[in-house]
Enzyme design. Structure first.
Site, PDB file in Angstrom:
ATOM      1  N   GLU A 262       6.603  -4.131   8.606  1.00  0.00           N
ATOM      2  CA  GLU A 262       7.250  -4.779   7.454  1.00  0.00           C
ATOM      3  C   GLU A 262       6.708  -4.083   6.216  1.00  0.00           C
ATOM      4  OE1 GLU A 262       9.504  -7.177   7.422  1.00  0.00           O
ATOM      5  OE2 GLU A 262       9.411  -8.055   9.417  1.00  0.00           O
ATOM      6  N   CYS A 296       7.669  -7.738  -1.812  1.00  0.00           N
ATOM      7  CA  CYS A 296       8.365  -6.634  -1.154  1.00  0.00           C
ATOM      8  C   CYS A 296       9.855  -6.706  -1.460  1.00  0.00           C
ATOM      9  CB  CYS A 296       8.112  -6.668   0.349  1.00  0.00           C
ATOM     10  SG  CYS A 296       8.449  -8.269   1.063  1.00  0.00           S
TER      11      CYS A 296
HETATM   12  P1  NAD Z   1      -1.377  -1.868   1.670  1.00  0.00           P
HETATM   13  O1  NAD Z   1      -0.537  -0.979   2.487  1.00  0.00           O
HETATM   14  O2  NAD Z   1      -2.300  -1.251   0.699  1.00  0.00           O
HETATM   15  O3  NAD Z   1      -2.274  -2.784   2.629  1.00  0.00           O
HETATM   16  C1  NAD Z   1      -1.712  -3.667   3.561  1.00  0.00           C
HETATM   17  C2  NAD Z   1      -2.701  -3.940   4.679  1.00  0.00           C
HETATM   18  O4  NAD Z   1      -2.819  -2.774   5.485  1.00  0.00           O
HETATM   19  C3  NAD Z   1      -4.120  -4.245   4.202  1.00  0.00           C
HETATM   20  O5  NAD Z   1      -4.657  -5.252   5.028  1.00  0.00           O
HETATM   21  C4  NAD Z   1      -4.844  -2.941   4.400  1.00  0.00           C
HETATM   22  O6  NAD Z   1      -6.234  -3.064   4.577  1.00  0.00           O
HETATM   23  C5  NAD Z   1      -4.189  -2.426   5.666  1.00  0.00           C
HETATM   24  N1  NAD Z   1      -4.203  -0.972   5.856  1.00  0.00           N
HETATM   25  C6  NAD Z   1      -4.001  -0.016   4.947  1.00  0.00           C
HETATM   26  N2  NAD Z   1      -3.998   1.198   5.531  1.00  0.00           N
HETATM   27  C7  NAD Z   1      -4.195   0.991   6.853  1.00  0.00           C
HETATM   28  C8  NAD Z   1      -4.284   1.851   7.980  1.00  0.00           C
HETATM   29  N3  NAD Z   1      -4.184   3.167   7.859  1.00  0.00           N
HETATM   30  N4  NAD Z   1      -4.465   1.301   9.201  1.00  0.00           N
HETATM   31  C9  NAD Z   1      -4.557  -0.033   9.340  1.00  0.00           C
HETATM   32  N5  NAD Z   1      -4.496  -0.897   8.296  1.00  0.00           N
HETATM   33  C10 NAD Z   1      -4.311  -0.378   7.068  1.00  0.00           C
HETATM   34  O7  NAD Z   1      -0.393  -2.883   0.928  1.00  0.00           O
HETATM   35  P2  NAD Z   1      -0.700  -3.950  -0.221  1.00  0.00           P
HETATM   36  O8  NAD Z   1      -0.975  -3.237  -1.506  1.00  0.00           O
HETATM   37  O9  NAD Z   1      -1.680  -4.977   0.244  1.00  0.00           O
HETATM   38  O10 NAD Z   1       0.705  -4.710  -0.316  1.00  0.00           O
HETATM   39  C11 NAD Z   1       1.797  -4.224  -1.034  1.00  0.00           C
HETATM   40  C12 NAD Z   1       2.783  -3.495  -0.147  1.00  0.00           C
HETATM   41  O11 NAD Z   1       3.146  -4.309   0.963  1.00  0.00           O
HETATM   42  C13 NAD Z   1       4.087  -3.179  -0.848  1.00  0.00           C
HETATM   43  O12 NAD Z   1       4.518  -1.898  -0.472  1.00  0.00           O
HETATM   44  C14 NAD Z   1       5.036  -4.245  -0.332  1.00  0.00           C
HETATM   45  O13 NAD Z   1       6.403  -3.900  -0.415  1.00  0.00           O
HETATM   46  C15 NAD Z   1       4.568  -4.377   1.069  1.00  0.00           C
HETATM   47  N6  NAD Z   1       4.955  -5.665   1.641  1.00  0.00           N
HETATM   48  C16 NAD Z   1       5.971  -5.670   2.548  1.00  0.00           C
HETATM   49  C17 NAD Z   1       6.403  -6.874   3.079  1.00  0.00           C
HETATM   50  C18 NAD Z   1       7.544  -6.921   4.041  1.00  0.00           C
HETATM   51  O14 NAD Z   1       7.695  -7.941   4.704  1.00  0.00           O
HETATM   52  N7  NAD Z   1       8.359  -5.883   4.169  1.00  0.00           N
HETATM   53  C19 NAD Z   1       5.784  -8.072   2.699  1.00  0.00           C
HETATM   54  C20 NAD Z   1       4.743  -8.025   1.788  1.00  0.00           C
HETATM   55  C21 NAD Z   1       4.333  -6.808   1.262  1.00  0.00           C
END
Ligand code: NAD
Length: 506
Positions: A262, A296
């Site tokens: 997601e 998102c």
């Molecule tokens: P992010 O990608 O920085 O982090 C999200 C999560 O992933 C965190 O828990 C982080 O520690 C973990 N993470 C990061 N890199 C990783 C890796 N290589 N391996 C495993 N885990 C890893 O995102 P954010 O800044 O917390 O949130 C914002 C983003 O999330 C935006 O792009 C938004 O659109 C997206 N988002 C999408 C949805 C959806 O349902 N499509 C919902 C909410 C947020």
């Protein structure tokens, strides 16, 4: 604005009410530091896990799976029913944590917790409806059916902006499907995660669920990677940026695990000449400025017919300028802060790129005048000459790019010409336009709405998107199937051996 000490006290009261063991979790030397975007300051250090502890949590979850998968699904539903009740009793506590850690205005934080209650309700009903099909067999005295069985340990990785709801979407469904959960929340919202975990533990103790059925593991991406790479984790459900998904997806695939991604969106609203502009403008303003553009599903592109463009842009600009920024707990405040300085810098960098591409900032973009050290911004409305460069990317901040069109086909083409495919809204009272937009060559997003904006989905539908949004679906409809193993069963009651397709093997 209250002080950090006051927010810390409110957070501690909420954690205590939720049943979190404060001294065990809130430790001075915790590598993850809980902060509040409301003051930009630290609340406390949080006990942080190691990769070895993640492996232990997965081992305990694998053990719990052996018991939990045998519990009848409607009985598993009783655990989720109790969880939903506890969340309802503690709605204010969870919402307070969401506001303090993620900066969401209080009504949106309460809405996020309401989603948790709603998905628990949904999952409880689902626990009696994990239906498989029966198909006519081509062989005499045979029966063909499919059954849905528990899959195994689900690893949930979540983002900061929905710090409690995304966990519940996954966990409520996973639990009724017979799967244990190990959760790696965002390092920006650890306290929200501890609150959720404590409530589920209470529910587990009350119904006698096996130890290890749920664990929260606190840490940065390295802890996420430990979950991603563990072959005992059958499904990795990861919510976050497209960058994260690009790393997680191939790693899970390389071990033939299942992933549910997601990821980011770049959502557009199309406004046509027949649209009810009152409806369109208010939906656009909520979609673009709500949650300070940190959903998102936030509206990031406004594709407006040239005949109504000036009017719509003027009305949206005036609405943006009238939004009150300030303490998200206060009545009337609709703009909370960005999550941190890096988010503010990213917004400014995108606005700079937009100007360099010939964009005209019609309104906003600057820091809002709020008596606090957090990063409040005025939502930016930017008219762009073309959909290219920065407009094709997701900036997690309130920037709404405006593009005009003259022909409906051009609007659909513009709509689809971005790498992301999450959510979309068409404002039109022309039934032919609406049907084309919803049809095979219409909007290519996982969510496509008519006379409704891009954000604020209900839990009853499947949630997710295409292309760089990752293709995953969670929450309602039949999204539960991702959390189960499908088995196709042939039962032969004929008393003889008959091979399919009429094969004769002696
Ligand atoms: P992010 O990608 O920085 O982090 C999200 C999560 O992933 C965190 O828990 C982080 O520690 C973990 N993470 C990061 N890199 C990783 C890796 N290589 N391996 C495993 N885990 C890893 O995102 P954010 O800044 O917390 O949130 C914002 C983003 O999330 C935006 O792009 C938004 O659109 C997206 N988002 C999408 C949805 C959806 O349902 N499509 C919902 C909410 C947020």
């Amino acid at each position: 604005m209250k002080t950090t000490a006051e927010f810390r006290a409110r957070a501690e009261a909420a954690l205590a009410a939720l049943g979190v063991d404060h001294d065990a979790w809130c430790v001075d030397d915790g590598a993850v530091r809980a902060r509040s975007p409301l003051t930009g300051e630290e609340l406390c250090g949080v006990r942080t896990h190691t990769a070895a502890e993640v492996a232990d949590a997965v081992a305990a979850a694998s053990e719990a799976f052996l018991t939990w998968r045998e519990v009848p699904a409607p009985v598993r539903g009783a655990l989720v029913k109790r969880l939903g009740e506890l969340i309802g009793e503690h709605k204010e506590d969870l919402a307070a944590l969401v506001t303090i850690e993620a900066g969401k205005i209080h009504t949106e934080a309460l809405g996020e917790v309401q989603e948790m209650i709603d998905i628990c309700d949904f999952a409880v009903g689902l626990s009696r409806q994990l239906y498989g099909r029966t198909m006519p067999s081509e062989r005499v005295g045979h029966r063909l059916q499919e059954t849905w069985q528990p899959l195994g340990v689900v690893g949930v990785i979540s983002a900061f902006n929905f710090p409690v709801a995304v966990w519940s979407w996954n966990t409520a469904i996973a639990l009724v499907c017979g799967d244990p959960v190990v959760w790696k929340p965002s390092e920006l919202t650890p306290l929200c995660a501890l609150g959720c975990d404590a409530l589920l533990r209470r529910a587990m103790a009350e119904v006698g669920a096996p130890e290890g059925l749920h664990a929260v593991v606190i840490g940065d991406r390295a802890i996420g990677e430990a979950l991603v790479d563990d072959p005992r984790v059958a499904l990795v459900s990861a919510t976050g940026s497209t960058r994260m998904g690009r790393e997680v997806g191939p790693r899970v695939a390389a071990r033939f695990g299942r992933s549910l991604l997601e990821l980011g969106g770049n959502n557009a609203v199309i406004v046509t000449p027949s649209a009810n502009l009152d409806q369109a403008v208010s939906s656009i303003v909520f979609g673009a400025a709500g949650t300070a553009g940190q959903r998102c599903t936030s509206t990031r592109r406004l594709l407006v017919h040239e005949s109504v463009a000036d009017e719509v842009v003027g009305r949206v600009a005036r609405a943006f300028e009238s939004l009150q920024a300030g303490d998200p707990f206060a009545d009337g405040v609709l703009l909370g802060p960005l999550v941190n300085e890096a988010a503010f810098d990213a917004m400014q960098a995108s606005l700079e790129k937009a100007r360099a591409q010939g964009g005209e900032v019609v309104s906003g973009g600057e820091r809002a005048d709020v008596d606090a050290d957090g990063f409040w911004v005025r939502p930016a409305l930017v008219r762009m000459p073309a959909q290219e460069g920065v407009v094709l990317t997701e900036t997690f901040a309130p920037i709404l790019y405006v593009l005009t069109w003259s022909d409906f086909d051009e609007a659909i083409a513009l709509h689809n010409a971005v790498p992301q495919g999450l959510s979309s809204g068409l404002f039109s009272n022309d039934v032919l336009e609406a049907e084309r937009y919803l049809g095979a060559s219409g909007a290519d997003t996982g969510i496509a709405n008519v006379n409704a904006g891009t954000s604020g989905a209900e839990i009853g539908g499947a949630f997710g998107g295409e292309k760089e949004t990752g293709g995953g679906r969670e929450s309602g409809s039949d999204a539960w199937r991702a959390y189960m193993r499908r088995a196709t069963n042939t039962i032969n009651y004929s008393g003889s051996v008959q091979l399919a397709q009429g094969v004769d093997f002696g």
